[in-house]
Design a protein around this motif. Structure first.
Motif, short mmCIF file in Angstrom:
data_model
loop_
_atom_site.label_atom_id
_atom_site.label_comp_id
_atom_site.label_asym_id
_atom_site.label_seq_id
_atom_site.Cartn_x
_atom_site.Cartn_y
_atom_site.Cartn_z
N SER A 1014 0.64 -1.12 -0.03
CA SER A 1014 -0.07 -0.01 0.03
C SER A 1014 0.79 1.16 -0.11
CB SER A 1014 -0.97 0.11 1.18
OG SER A 1014 -2.00 -1.10 1.38
N GLY A 1015 0.44 2.06 -0.61
CA GLY A 1015 1.11 3.33 -0.88
C GLY A 1015 2.29 3.58 -1.79
N SER A 1016 2.15 2.34 -2.82
CA SER A 1016 3.01 2.44 -4.14
C SER A 1016 2.23 3.32 -5.17
CB SER A 1016 3.06 0.84 -4.65
OG SER A 1016 3.99 0.35 -3.68
N GLY A 1017 3.05 3.69 -6.14
CA GLY A 1017 2.52 4.57 -6.96
C GLY A 1017 1.35 4.12 -7.78
N HIS A 1018 0.59 4.99 -8.54
CA HIS A 1018 -0.44 4.92 -9.51
C HIS A 1018 -0.09 4.21 -10.58
CE1 HIS A 1018 -3.15 6.85 -6.68
NE2 HIS A 1018 -2.38 8.10 -6.72
N GLU A 1019 -0.84 3.59 -11.32
CA GLU A 1019 -0.70 3.01 -12.64
C GLU A 1019 -0.02 3.96 -13.54
OE1 GLU A 1019 -3.59 2.21 -16.37
OE2 GLU A 1019 -3.79 1.22 -14.41
N VAL A 1020 1.18 3.87 -14.39
CA VAL A 1020 1.73 5.06 -15.15
C VAL A 1020 1.20 4.80 -16.54
CG1 VAL A 1020 3.72 4.92 -13.48
CG2 VAL A 1020 3.51 3.41 -15.43
N TYR A 1021 1.33 6.17 -17.23
CA TYR A 1021 0.94 6.21 -18.46
C TYR A 1021 2.46 5.87 -19.27
CZ TYR A 1021 -0.25 8.09 -22.91
OH TYR A 1021 -0.94 8.46 -24.30
N GLY A 1022 2.70 4.59 -19.36
CA GLY A 1022 3.94 4.10 -19.93
C GLY A 1022 3.62 2.50 -19.70
N ASN A 1023 5.04 1.98 -19.77
CA ASN A 1023 4.87 0.47 -19.82
C ASN A 1023 5.68 -0.07 -18.55
OD1 ASN A 1023 7.69 0.80 -20.38
ND2 ASN A 1023 7.03 0.46 -22.63
N CYS A 1024 5.81 0.62 -17.59
CA CYS A 1024 6.39 0.15 -16.29
C CYS A 1024 5.57 -0.32 -15.27
CB CYS A 1024 7.46 1.18 -15.63
SG CYS A 1024 8.87 1.31 -16.49
N ASN A 1025 4.21 -0.64 -15.74
CA ASN A 1025 3.39 -1.31 -15.04
C ASN A 1025 3.65 -2.64 -14.81
OD1 ASN A 1025 1.20 1.05 -14.59
ND2 ASN A 1025 1.29 0.87 -16.77
#
Length: 1287
Positions: A1014-1025
């Motif tokens: 919990s507290g990890s970053g949001h989904e990104v507009y890129g491919n590092c998900n």
């Protein structure tokens, strides 16, 4: 030949690490056999010389004083095998050595393949290079490429292969003279010279070599002469080994000759090479000597056991004190042409001898409910417990405890003064303590006796030996049960019947000289001369004449060399080989035309095309008729027959065998009266039913109940193996059966992998071995996963469980499911998972599942290779499959899967798969691998019953759970406060600033833990998900690393773990999120965060450095090494892959041969590792100059946030991606980009270093020496495992 002189002594001597074996044929034909210690300085200077002295003195009846040189006039010839080179390599006691290498590549051999040998060791341990100094040679050869104008002003030359090169920089000899003289002044007298592309144009190496010899260097090994084959790294290792070891061999030979009058002049002295052939003493070199000792044993069993009329193949089973060697013979010696020994890849013909498993001295452990045998060995000192030197319990002790070894028949050479017999009492004491440990773990009501414990360890050791034998035969498309087991070595006779029975073999053959078979094999061996040269021809009518010309020239070279040794032409045979492969593959086979005579449409030397097709079909199950065949090397092997011939038949028996005594041996569950015989009392026609023991001076043979031994005409032992009594297994957990089932479950996954590798067609799966195969329970829980690719660990379990939930009752027999979508447990789209349910009669639902996951080179998307650095949505990354029925009711759905693979082409800017043929072929291979898994699961159920097999599946999972719980409890004790939960927290960042946060809470009583992201970053507009499965893979990898010992990797590892991952974060993104970077980059950051929380080690480079370039003609992808993090007692390794990847780097010569690039530099980026009490490893610097217009794509991390240090250690330096345009402009590309590049542009990559550990001002603590050493693995099975773990 002088060696055949009548009236003289012929000696064949195997000088091993512990014992020296002597076989002597005396005048008149009498045979003498002798065994003595290889090292006994108080009694003699050299063991082989002493063996010869004793035989001469006893047979001639006159004294031969030890202090005087021996009279060599009585000796017809000496043949020797020796471990001098192997021991020098293992102990790093070779000559002082310097490496001369092309400028820009000083660290090439340090980096090697860039892969680490053991993927779960945080302290990356790679054997050190053999050289102590490096000189960079200012020279450069460049292959000519059509259309490239960058090197028009350079001097053109033609290579040995017929290919064109240019001399970009001539060698500067004057610049070398001073540094070479300084090396000599330092006492370095041995050089290895490794210049790029010298295998095809050796002139620069010759010039350097001539200068070095003029200056006074005693040994100069040129890579182009030692082994003229493409690939600079293994050729470089081989040249280094040659320069390092040959002086040791020369020193030993001088010492050996000094023990004889006239320095053995006029006496033929031959040494066994690694390829199974003898060579004159003067030609014996370091790179060809590694398997000198074991090779004699292979020749021995091949000549004495194989019957050409019957053609039944043989498995050689040589069980010694430390380990067991396994090999195969079916009428021809099986060679490999590159193998790794002690961390050094030797590129030379070697018999495929696999050092695979337990030996007599292998230690016995009871760990977390499992019986474990080895790999640690007690060695010769202190040795097993029974040696009376305080040693640990071993396999030898287990046999002694069970009455299978009789101390009265062993010499009194044990104890501190080496004058006492084997100690049965010490063994019994060791097993009483081990049994108490086992029973304490088991609890009340299930107590075992010492005999039951010893028997359990024997059964586990036998299964550990069976696994690699199955793999060795399966790897080449053979059935182990169709072989004869040829047993030799001191310990093998006690296990041969049980091993053969477990493998389904019906016959065991034990030669009367089995205790010294390596020495006897030397007496039977041929003298061999080989010649080889590189080639670069397409096999076809246009090349037949040239190939015949080269074969004829090499044959002439071999014949002349053998004639110079005194062999008449009538005794010389030659055999030609072509090293052949299909175009666009790396899987080359060394093919002889034996059995394939010449036709009007073939070479005059034979129909090599037909031979290659037949061999390829045998090994891989298919051919590729439409694809061109390339020839990489031409080789000729000349042999001259000079062996002594086999023994004369023994006399027939005239009565029953003489019974020496009756003893009591323990078998399975009770003691049995066991007859004991002496081999010297047995003769042709005697039949010995089991249970019985046959004792020789050098070995003990156990004939188990249900087996019958008979004596052959030549006095050897042939055992017919019966089926044996069945012993039912109950579902209740038994620690012995638990260990055996662990091996059996892993064997299923391993054999699935072998089928997949054999039948796949793509480079990624067939050669890079980028796949995993696994077995799952009825609920989808992982049972066994092999081989271990970190990013696949645990992830397939999510995929299987998703299919069970998603398809429900729509899972039918003869259906096969295809899936790769992140929502269904996928990692990234190129990893296609094929799942097959396993049904059992009478059960409506699947009883198991099998699955295989393979990386497909292309499945469509916006860039070739389906690894786009700038994807923003999943549909840009290629074809997706959630629960696709690849096979429905037994029918492969080719049309439907083709349509799905081409579907990405409907997305603007995207393409369907660019390699449909390979996709379909590899999917069929995955289906075939699963089918093999089903067959093996059904066999296991047929043997034990479904209830028992499923029960032990659960027991194995519970065992893994227990191991993880023990580790977590230990962590709570070490890092926490007594009686309170341990709470650990860590945070790190992606380069875009996205945090990855972790809070770990460990219950010290239960051994459970919560991993909360919990507290990890949001989904990104890129491919590092990163899909959820990636985080689970990273977690199971970290847990295995921290456990620190081999445990079953299955569902149980995660059973005590609760994982909380917030939905919508970059660790559990939405369905359409791009994920390709999550698999290769974010996975590394998750690992960094977990290890940071536990303070296990500083951060490693935290990146895979993905580099892709290509155009409409070619495409290339690589990942590049960096620095590993330091830890509490180790420095980080420089230039190595870490954590979630372990891929090998393409060899510089292959890279430049196949792609339009020039590799200008590949070396360590010194100083990029973080400082500390223990330093972080350095990253690497790699520069690629482009020779055509292409698109370069880079996908990397740790360009902004540095790899952390721990406990005062400094962080490693970040990476850097620069593009140097031809006009001199320098552009920082950032971490993720695609850019057009032009001829003359150079991509400069600097990868991150690892973090340091501890304050830099604190002195490093010395490492504690290991109390015991594991056996030295080698052979094709070991190299396959390394390659699989480097995928």
């Amino acid at each position: 030949m002088a060696e055949r002189a009548p009236g003289k002594f012929h000696f064949a001597i195997d000088r091993g690490g512990t014992f020296t074996d002597v076989f002597a044929r005396c005048p008149g034909g009498k045979v003498r056999v002798l065994k003595l210690l290889s090292e006994d300085p108080a009694s003699y200077r050299d063991a082989p010389t002493e063996g010869i002295r004793r035989v001469l003195e006893e047979e001639c009846g006159v004294p031969f004083p030890k202090e005087r040189p021996l009279d060599a006039s009585l000796i017809a010839g000496i043949r020797m095998g020796t471990t001098v080179a192997t021991n020098a390599l293992l102990e790093r006691r070779g000559a002082r050595l310097a490496l001369l290498i092309t400028r820009g590549f000083r660290d090439l051999l340090h980096i090697g393949t860039q892969a680490r040998p053991r993927i779960f060791d945080l302290a990356v341990s790679v054997p050190e290079v053999l050289y102590e100094a490096v000189l960079e040679v200012d020279e450069r050869l460049v292959l000519s490429q059509e259309g490239c104008r960058l090197f028009d002003s350079a001097q053109p030359v033609t290579g040995l292969t017929g290919e064109s090169l240019v001399v970009q920089r001539p060698v500067d000899l004057e610049a070398l003279r001073g540094p070479l003289e300084r090396l000599l002044a330092q006492g370095i007298c041995s050089l290895a010279v490794v210049l790029l592309h010298s295998y095809m144009w050796p002139e620069h190496e010759r010039q350097v070599g001539e200068l070095a010899q003029k200056l006074g260097f005693q040994q100069v090994s040129l890579s182009s002469e030692v082994m003229p084959m493409v690939r600079a790294v293994p050729r470089g290792y081989t040249a280094c080994a040659d320069a390092y070891l040959t002086p040791c061999i020369r020193h030993y030979l001088d010492s050996f000759r000094a023990g004889f009058e006239s320095q053995l002049q006029g006496v033929p002295v031959m040494f066994m090479r690694s390829d199974g052939g003898l060579t004159p003493m003067e030609a014996f070199s370091g790179s060809r000597a590694i398997l000198s000792g074991p090779a004699g044993g292979v020749v021995g069993y091949a000549v004495t056991t194989y019957c050409r009329t019957e053609g039944q193949p043989i498995i050689g089973f040589d069980m010694g004190g430390t380990s067991t060697d396994v090999s195969r013979y079916a009428g021809d010696y099986e060679h490999v042409f590159e193998a790794t020994t002690a961390g050094i890849s030797i590129q030379a013909p070697q018999l495929d001898i696999n050092t695979v498993a337990a030996g007599g001295g292998s230690r016995l452990f009871f760990r977390s409910g499992l019986f474990v045998v080895g790999p640690e060995s007690a060695g010769a000192h202190p040795g097993p417990a029974c040696y009376r030197k305080g040693g640990p319990p071993t396999v030898t002790d287990a046999n002694l405890c069970l009455g299978r070894l009789l101390p009265d028949y062993f010499p009194c050479i044990f104890g501190p003064n080496e004058d006492q017999p084997l100690s049965r009492e010490a063994t019994q004491q060791a097993f009483q303590e081990l049994t108490a440990h086992v029973n304490a773990f088991q609890g009340a009501g299930s107590a075992l006796s010492p005999e039951e414990v010893a028997m359990g360890f024997i059964r586990v050791a036998n299964e550990a030996m069976c696994r690699p034998i199955r793999a060795l035969t399966q790897a080449r498309g053979h059935d182990a049960s169709h072989h004869v087991l040829a047993c030799f070595g001191g310990a093998g006779g006690q296990h041969a019947c049980a091993v053969a029975r477990a493998l389904g073999m019906s016959k065991v053959f034990i030669h009367k000289y089995s205790g010294i078979l390596s020495a006897y094999g030397l007496a039977l061996a041929d003298v061999v001369q080989e010649a080889q040269e590189p080639c670069s021809l397409e096999y076809g009518p246009q090349s037949y004449a040239l190939l015949d010309e080269r074969v004829a020239a090499l044959e002439k070279e071999c014949v002349q060399a053998l004639e110079a040794q005194g062999f008449p032409r009538s005794q010389i045979n030659t055999e030609a080989f072509l090293h052949m492969r299909y175009k666009r593959t790396d899987c080359a086979l060394m093919c002889s035309a034996k059995g394939h005579p010449a036709t009007p449409d073939s070479c005059r030397s034979g129909n090599f095309g037909a031979a290659f097709a037949a061999r390829y079909l045998q090994e891989f199950g298919f051919t590729i008729p439409s694809r061109a065949i390339l020839v990489d090397d031409v080789r000729v092997r000349g042999t001259a027959s000079s062996g002594l011939g086999q023994e004369e038949p023994v006399s027939a028996s005239r009565g029953p065998p003489r019974l020496e005594m009756v003893s009591r041996c323990y078998f399975e569950d009770r003691y049995l009266e066991t007859s004991v015989y002496l081999l010297e009392d047995l003769t042709w026609g005697h039949s010995i039913p089991g249970p019985s023991i046959i004792i020789d001076k050098n070995s003990t043979i156990l004939v188990e109940p249900g087996c019958t031994a008979s004596v052959t005409r030549l006095g050897d032992i042939c055992i017919v193996v019966g089926s044996g009594a069945e012993h039912p297994v109950s579902p209740q957990v038994d620690p012995v059966q638990l260990s055996i089932f662990s091996h059996r479950f892993m064997s299923i996954a391993e054999q699935m992998g072998r089928i997949l590798q054999r039948t796949a067609i793509s480079t990624n799966i067939k050669e890079r071995l980028d796949f995993s195969c696994a077995l799952f329970g009825p609920e989808g829980g992982l049972v066994s996963n092999a081989p271990h690719i970190p990013v696949h660990l645990g992830a397939m379990q999510e995929t299987v469980q998703f299919q069970i939930k998603n398809l429900g009752c729509d899972l039918h027999e003869r259906d096969v499911i295809l899936s790769n979508h992140p929502c269904a447990g996928g990692s990234h789209l190129p990893d296609l998972t094929v799942i097959t349910p396993v049904f059992w009669p009478g059960k409506p639902r699947p009883v198991f599942f099998v699955a295989s996951r393979g990386h497909h080179a292309d499945i469509g998307g916006i860039t070739p290779g389906s690894m786009p650095p700038n994807s923003r949505s999943l549909q840009e990354e290629g074809a997706t499959f959630i629960s696709f029925k690849l096979v429905k009711d037994g029918v492969f759905q080719e049309e439907a899967v083709t349509e799905a693979l081409m579907a990405p082409g409907h997305v603007p800017g995207s393409s369907g798969t660019r390699n449909l043929h390979d996709n379909l072929s590899d999917l069929r291979a995955q289906v075939a691998a699963n089918q093999k898994g089903i067959q093996l699961v059904n066999e296991l159920i047929g043997q034990y019953g479904l209830e028992v097999v499923q029960a032990y599946m659960a027991h194995i999972q519970a065992n893994a759970e227990l191991s993880v719980k023990e580790m977590l409890r230990d962590m709570a004790v070490r890092l926490g406060e007594p009686g309170r939960p341990l709470v650990l927290e860590a945070e790190d960042f992606m380069d875009d600033g996205s945090p990855i946060r972790l809070k770990v809470t460990v219950d010290p009583q239960e051994g459970n833990a919560v991993f909360d992201f919990s507290g990890s970053g949001h989904e990104v507009y890129g491919n590092c998900n990163a899909p959820r499965a990636i985080t689970l893979s990273a977690l199971i990898y970290c847990l295995r690393c921290m456990v620190g010992q081999d445990i079953p990797l299955n569902q149980g590892c995660l059973a005590p773990i609760k994982v909380i991952i917030p939905k919508g974060s970059l660790l559990d993104p939405s369905l359409g999120a791009a994920v390709v970077g999550g698999n290769v980059l974010t996975s590394q950051r998750v690992v960094d965060v977990i290890f940071h929380a536990f303070e296990a080690c500083a951060a490693s480079q935290g990146c895979m450095n993905n580099v892709t370039f290509g155009n409409e003609r070619v495409g290339y992808y690589e990942t590049v090494a960096g620095g590993s993090g330091a830890g509490p007692h180790w420095h980080g390794r420089s230039g190595v892959h870490t954590h979630m990847t372990n891929t090998r780097i393409t060899d510089p010569e292959i890279l430049e041969k196949r792609y339009p690039v020039l590799l200008k530099c590949f070396e360590l980026a010194r100083g990029t590792g973080g400082a500390g009490q223990f330093r972080g490893g350095d990253g690497v610097r790699r520069e690629l100059q482009f020779r055509e217009e292409m698109v370069l794509s880079v996908l990397s991390e740790r360009r902004a946030f540095r790899p952390y240090g721990l406990r005062g250690g400094e962080p490693g330096f970040p990476g850097l991606n620069l593009l140097v345009r031809q006009d001199g402009r320098i552009i920082n590309l950032g971490g993720k980009t695609s850019v057009e590049v032009f001829p003359g542009d150079t991509f400069c990559l600097q990868t991150p270093g690892g973090g340091g550990f501890g304050l830099p001002t604190e002195p490093p603590q010395p490492l504690l020496p290991a109390s015991s050493q594991p056996f030295l693995e080698r052979g094709s099975l070991y190299d396959y495992r390394l390659a699989q773990e480097m995928a």
